[in-house]
Write a protein that holds these residues in place. Structure first.
Motif, PDB file in Angstrom:
ATOM      1  N   SER A  80      -3.648  -0.036  -1.731  1.00  0.00           N
ATOM      2  CA  SER A  80      -4.183   0.224  -0.653  1.00  0.00           C
ATOM      3  C   SER A  80      -4.158   1.896  -0.642  1.00  0.00           C
ATOM      4  CB  SER A  80      -3.367  -0.031   0.544  1.00  0.00           C
ATOM      5  OG  SER A  80      -1.995   0.363   0.581  1.00  0.00           O
ATOM      6  N   PRO A 124      -0.276  -2.761   4.508  1.00  0.00           N
ATOM      7  CA  PRO A 124      -0.280  -3.499   3.132  1.00  0.00           C
ATOM      8  C   PRO A 124       0.573  -2.883   2.082  1.00  0.00           C
ATOM      9  CG  PRO A 124      -2.414  -3.479   3.857  1.00  0.00           C
ATOM     10  CD  PRO A 124      -1.794  -2.541   5.024  1.00  0.00           C
ATOM     11  N   GLN A 128       3.450  -5.036   0.813  1.00  0.00           N
ATOM     12  CA  GLN A 128       3.293  -5.571  -0.653  1.00  0.00           C
ATOM     13  C   GLN A 128       4.775  -4.993  -1.439  1.00  0.00           C
ATOM     14  OE1 GLN A 128      -0.559  -4.047  -1.358  1.00  0.00           O
ATOM     15  NE2 GLN A 128      -1.239  -5.947  -1.670  1.00  0.00           N
ATOM     16  N   ALA A 160      -1.309 -10.195   2.095  1.00  0.00           N
ATOM     17  CA  ALA A 160      -0.908  -9.084   2.920  1.00  0.00           C
ATOM     18  C   ALA A 160      -1.997  -7.758   2.466  1.00  0.00           C
ATOM     19  CB  ALA A 160       0.555  -8.199   2.108  1.00  0.00           C
ATOM     20  N   GLN A 161      -2.689  -7.778   1.514  1.00  0.00           N
ATOM     21  CA  GLN A 161      -3.734  -6.845   1.418  1.00  0.00           C
ATOM     22  C   GLN A 161      -4.919  -6.812   2.105  1.00  0.00           C
ATOM     23  OE1 GLN A 161      -3.575  -4.082  -0.614  1.00  0.00           O
ATOM     24  NE2 GLN A 161      -5.418  -3.555   0.124  1.00  0.00           N
TER      25      GLN A 161
END
Length: 184
Positions: A80, A124, A128, A160-161
């Motif tokens: 991210s 994210p 992560q 999560a991304q």
């Protein structure tokens, strides 16, 4: 009544600038805002590194495996931040908004909005990194379970991304295919 007057005066002042100057100034602000998303990966990677170190202290024999899981997970947690950097670099060096036609306030707000959108990458990055830390911790405690832990960690990080990818899509739309311009 004073607030309305101030806002009107401020907007009139903004609109007094040349369109290109206004868009470039807004793009600089947008690029800076986009980089705020680096907070998430920084927190997440710090957590992962801490858990990797903790795993090594708990079970020194598993330090290579725990470190590998931590590094892989921390690398994924950086995505991210990288996406935000890409948006910032586009705004600074390849800005498509400069060549668009439309109301200059909408164009300028779109540049700032693209930067704001990328702040969605904070979550994210933290999530992560948390997964990476727990993965390293799990491998430190149970090294023989590394394949399953690694698979679960990467799958969780991919899920999560998604909000970071949504932020990227909104930023790209605002820069390259802005639907707001045609609404005037």
């Amino acid at each position: 009544m004073m607030e309305g007057n101030f806002i009107t005066i401020f907007i009139d002042w903004l609109l007094s600038f040349d369109t290109k100057v206004l868009i470039l100034a807004a793009s600089a602000i947008g690029a800076g805002l986009a980089m705020i998303a680096g907070i998430g990966p920084g927190i997440g990677q710090g957590y992962a590194a801490g858990k990797g170190a903790e795993a090594t202290s708990i079970n020194p024999k598993s330090s290579k495996d725990a470190t590998m899981v931590m590094l892989l997970g921390a690398g994924i947690a950086e995505t991210s931040g990288i996406l935000s950097l890409v948006i910032a670099l586009i705004l600074l060096f390849g800005n498509p908004i400069i060549n668009q036609t439309g109301h200059k306030l909408i164009l300028a707000a779109s540049a700032i909005g693209a930067g704001f959108a990328m702040i969605g990458g904070i979550g994210p990055g933290i999530g992560q990194g948390y997964a990476a830390g727990k993965g390293a911790e799990g491998v430190g405690r149970r090294p023989k379970q590394k394949p399953g832990i690694l698979k679960t960690m990467i799958l969780g990080q991919a899920v999560a991304q998604t909000t970071g990818i949504y932020a990227l899509i909104v930023a790209l739309i605002l820069m390259f295919a802005n639907p707001l311009i045609n609404l005037m």
